[in-house]
Design a protein around this motif. Structure first.
Motif, PDB file in Angstrom:
ATOM      1  N   LYS A  88     -16.639   3.152   3.281  1.00  0.00           N
ATOM      2  CA  LYS A  88     -17.354   4.006   4.351  1.00  0.00           C
ATOM      3  C   LYS A  88     -16.997   5.309   4.370  1.00  0.00           C
ATOM      4  N   ASP A  89     -15.615   5.376   3.954  1.00  0.00           N
ATOM      5  CA  ASP A  89     -14.992   6.941   3.778  1.00  0.00           C
ATOM      6  C   ASP A  89     -14.082   6.703   2.447  1.00  0.00           C
ATOM      7  N   LYS A  90     -14.419   7.762   1.809  1.00  0.00           N
ATOM      8  CA  LYS A  90     -13.767   7.826   0.330  1.00  0.00           C
ATOM      9  C   LYS A  90     -12.194   7.595   0.759  1.00  0.00           C
ATOM     10  N   ILE A  91     -11.472   6.992  -0.420  1.00  0.00           N
ATOM     11  CA  ILE A  91      -9.968   6.870  -0.302  1.00  0.00           C
ATOM     12  C   ILE A  91      -9.402   8.103  -0.805  1.00  0.00           C
ATOM     13  N   ASN A  92      -8.486   8.407  -0.147  1.00  0.00           N
ATOM     14  CA  ASN A  92      -7.996   9.834  -0.608  1.00  0.00           C
ATOM     15  C   ASN A  92      -6.588   9.552  -1.381  1.00  0.00           C
ATOM     16  N   PHE A  93      -6.444   9.478  -2.649  1.00  0.00           N
ATOM     17  CA  PHE A  93      -5.566   8.959  -3.533  1.00  0.00           C
ATOM     18  C   PHE A  93      -4.676  10.512  -3.806  1.00  0.00           C
ATOM     19  N   THR A  94      -3.629  10.043  -3.533  1.00  0.00           N
ATOM     20  CA  THR A  94      -2.788  11.463  -3.408  1.00  0.00           C
ATOM     21  C   THR A  94      -1.270  11.249  -4.449  1.00  0.00           C
ATOM     22  N   ILE A  95      -1.162  10.226  -5.060  1.00  0.00           N
ATOM     23  CA  ILE A  95      -0.045  10.270  -6.119  1.00  0.00           C
ATOM     24  C   ILE A  95      -0.088  11.544  -6.908  1.00  0.00           C
ATOM     25  N   GLY A  96       0.722  12.341  -6.909  1.00  0.00           N
ATOM     26  CA  GLY A  96       0.805  13.579  -7.841  1.00  0.00           C
ATOM     27  C   GLY A  96       0.819  13.129  -9.385  1.00  0.00           C
ATOM     28  N   ASN A  97       0.564  14.019 -10.178  1.00  0.00           N
ATOM     29  CA  ASN A  97       0.826  14.181 -11.551  1.00  0.00           C
ATOM     30  C   ASN A  97       1.666  15.208 -11.850  1.00  0.00           C
ATOM     31  N   LYS A  98       2.124  15.432 -12.966  1.00  0.00           N
ATOM     32  CA  LYS A  98       3.327  16.482 -13.417  1.00  0.00           C
ATOM     33  C   LYS A  98       2.828  17.794 -12.725  1.00  0.00           C
ATOM     34  N   SER A  99       1.626  18.226 -13.124  1.00  0.00           N
ATOM     35  CA  SER A  99       1.294  19.776 -12.468  1.00  0.00           C
ATOM     36  C   SER A  99       1.457  19.674 -10.921  1.00  0.00           C
ATOM     37  N   ARG A 100       1.482  18.697 -10.069  1.00  0.00           N
ATOM     38  CA  ARG A 100       1.468  18.462  -8.818  1.00  0.00           C
ATOM     39  C   ARG A 100       0.264  19.211  -7.957  1.00  0.00           C
ATOM     40  N   ASP A 101      -0.694  19.758  -9.072  1.00  0.00           N
ATOM     41  CA  ASP A 101      -1.932  20.200  -8.356  1.00  0.00           C
ATOM     42  C   ASP A 101      -3.035  19.392  -7.892  1.00  0.00           C
ATOM     43  N   SER A 102      -2.943  18.184  -8.456  1.00  0.00           N
ATOM     44  CA  SER A 102      -3.971  17.244  -8.322  1.00  0.00           C
ATOM     45  C   SER A 102      -3.302  15.800  -8.528  1.00  0.00           C
ATOM     46  N   ALA A 103      -4.150  14.916  -7.801  1.00  0.00           N
ATOM     47  CA  ALA A 103      -3.579  13.476  -7.678  1.00  0.00           C
ATOM     48  C   ALA A 103      -3.674  12.915  -9.370  1.00  0.00           C
ATOM     49  N   ASN A 104      -3.194  11.624  -9.576  1.00  0.00           N
ATOM     50  CA  ASN A 104      -3.000  11.297 -10.854  1.00  0.00           C
ATOM     51  C   ASN A 104      -3.907  10.098 -11.158  1.00  0.00           C
ATOM     52  N   HIS A 105      -5.113  10.608 -11.981  1.00  0.00           N
ATOM     53  CA  HIS A 105      -6.148   9.942 -12.577  1.00  0.00           C
ATOM     54  C   HIS A 105      -5.599   8.441 -13.202  1.00  0.00           C
ATOM     55  N   ARG A 106      -4.575   8.644 -13.834  1.00  0.00           N
ATOM     56  CA  ARG A 106      -3.852   7.776 -14.878  1.00  0.00           C
ATOM     57  C   ARG A 106      -3.604   6.497 -13.883  1.00  0.00           C
ATOM     58  N   ILE A 107      -2.818   6.725 -12.978  1.00  0.00           N
ATOM     59  CA  ILE A 107      -2.341   5.482 -11.780  1.00  0.00           C
ATOM     60  C   ILE A 107      -3.654   4.834 -11.377  1.00  0.00           C
ATOM     61  N   LEU A 108      -4.723   5.708 -10.974  1.00  0.00           N
ATOM     62  CA  LEU A 108      -5.934   4.998 -10.581  1.00  0.00           C
ATOM     63  C   LEU A 108      -6.554   4.071 -11.683  1.00  0.00           C
TER      64      LEU A 108
ATOM     65  N   MET B 195       2.790  -2.763  -6.532  1.00  0.00           N
ATOM     66  CA  MET B 195       2.101  -2.510  -5.256  1.00  0.00           C
ATOM     67  C   MET B 195       1.152  -3.818  -5.419  1.00  0.00           C
ATOM     68  N   LEU B 196       0.502  -4.271  -6.134  1.00  0.00           N
ATOM     69  CA  LEU B 196      -0.380  -5.482  -6.020  1.00  0.00           C
ATOM     70  C   LEU B 196       0.325  -6.752  -5.653  1.00  0.00           C
ATOM     71  N   GLY B 197       1.857  -6.740  -5.901  1.00  0.00           N
ATOM     72  CA  GLY B 197       2.509  -7.987  -5.610  1.00  0.00           C
ATOM     73  C   GLY B 197       2.526  -8.895  -6.749  1.00  0.00           C
TER      74      GLY B 197
ATOM     75  N   TYR C 255       0.930  -1.295  -0.003  1.00  0.00           N
ATOM     76  CA  TYR C 255       0.127  -0.003  -0.004  1.00  0.00           C
ATOM     77  C   TYR C 255       0.858   1.364   0.057  1.00  0.00           C
ATOM     78  N   HIS C 256       2.064   1.317   0.803  1.00  0.00           N
ATOM     79  CA  HIS C 256       2.779   2.385   0.689  1.00  0.00           C
ATOM     80  C   HIS C 256       3.251   2.946  -0.804  1.00  0.00           C
ATOM     81  N   LEU C 257       3.358   2.142  -1.706  1.00  0.00           N
ATOM     82  CA  LEU C 257       3.873   2.500  -3.062  1.00  0.00           C
ATOM     83  C   LEU C 257       2.751   3.247  -3.615  1.00  0.00           C
ATOM     84  N   VAL C 258       1.506   3.490  -3.166  1.00  0.00           N
ATOM     85  CA  VAL C 258       0.457   4.401  -3.706  1.00  0.00           C
ATOM     86  C   VAL C 258       0.192   5.432  -2.633  1.00  0.00           C
ATOM     87  N   ASN C 259       0.789   5.479  -1.427  1.00  0.00           N
ATOM     88  CA  ASN C 259       0.812   6.442  -0.447  1.00  0.00           C
ATOM     89  C   ASN C 259      -0.848   6.186   0.224  1.00  0.00           C
TER      90      ASN C 259
END
Length: 126
Positions: free
Chosen positions: A33-53, A122-124, A10-14
């Motif tokens: 129950k609570d949304k997962i906060n996906f934080t791996i950044g993209n090039k702009s660093r302003d938002s998380a990276n949809h592509r990795i998701l 990440m998934l082993g 899990y640490h590989l995707v923060n």
């Protein structure tokens, strides 16, 4: 090969402890129950990276997500919007659609291959 949760890094995707627990719920086919906060950044660093998701679910879902269209794709987007935040922010549906289309067209690029390698680690499964 079936996914072995004991091998997931899990640490590989923060993922923090709460995100890990919620992701495990998703893997069991349950709603979060609570949304997962996906934080791996993209090039702009302003938002998380949809592509990795997208790569994550392309690896998790039998048959992948890359060829999803119509109702299937709509349900997949709904799952993402109901289950994830991107750096603490709700997922924007129009951004999701644009990012998905761009991601599909970039699968042979080095960066896309590196993203897939990260997710497989990440998934082993690599």
């Amino acid at each position: 090969m079936p996914l072995r949760k004991s091998l997931i890094k899990y640490h590989l995707v923060n993922f923090d402890e709460n995100s890990r627990k919620e992701f495990d719920r998703l893997l069991k086919g349950k709603h979060v129950k609570d949304k997962i906060n996906f934080t791996i950044g993209n090039k702009s660093r302003d938002s998380a990276n949809h592509r990795i998701l997208f790569v994550l679910f392309d690896e998790l879902i039998t048959g992948g997500v890359i060829d999803m269209t119509g109702k299937q794709k709509e349900l997949f987007f709904k799952l993402l919007m109901n289950s994830f935040l991107m750096n603490g922010q709700a997922i924007n549906q129009s951004t999701l659609k644009t990012s998905f289309s761009s991601w599909k067209g970039e699968q042979e690029k080095l960066n896309s291959r590196n993203q897939r390698k990260l997710i497989r680690q990440m998934l082993g499964i690599e």
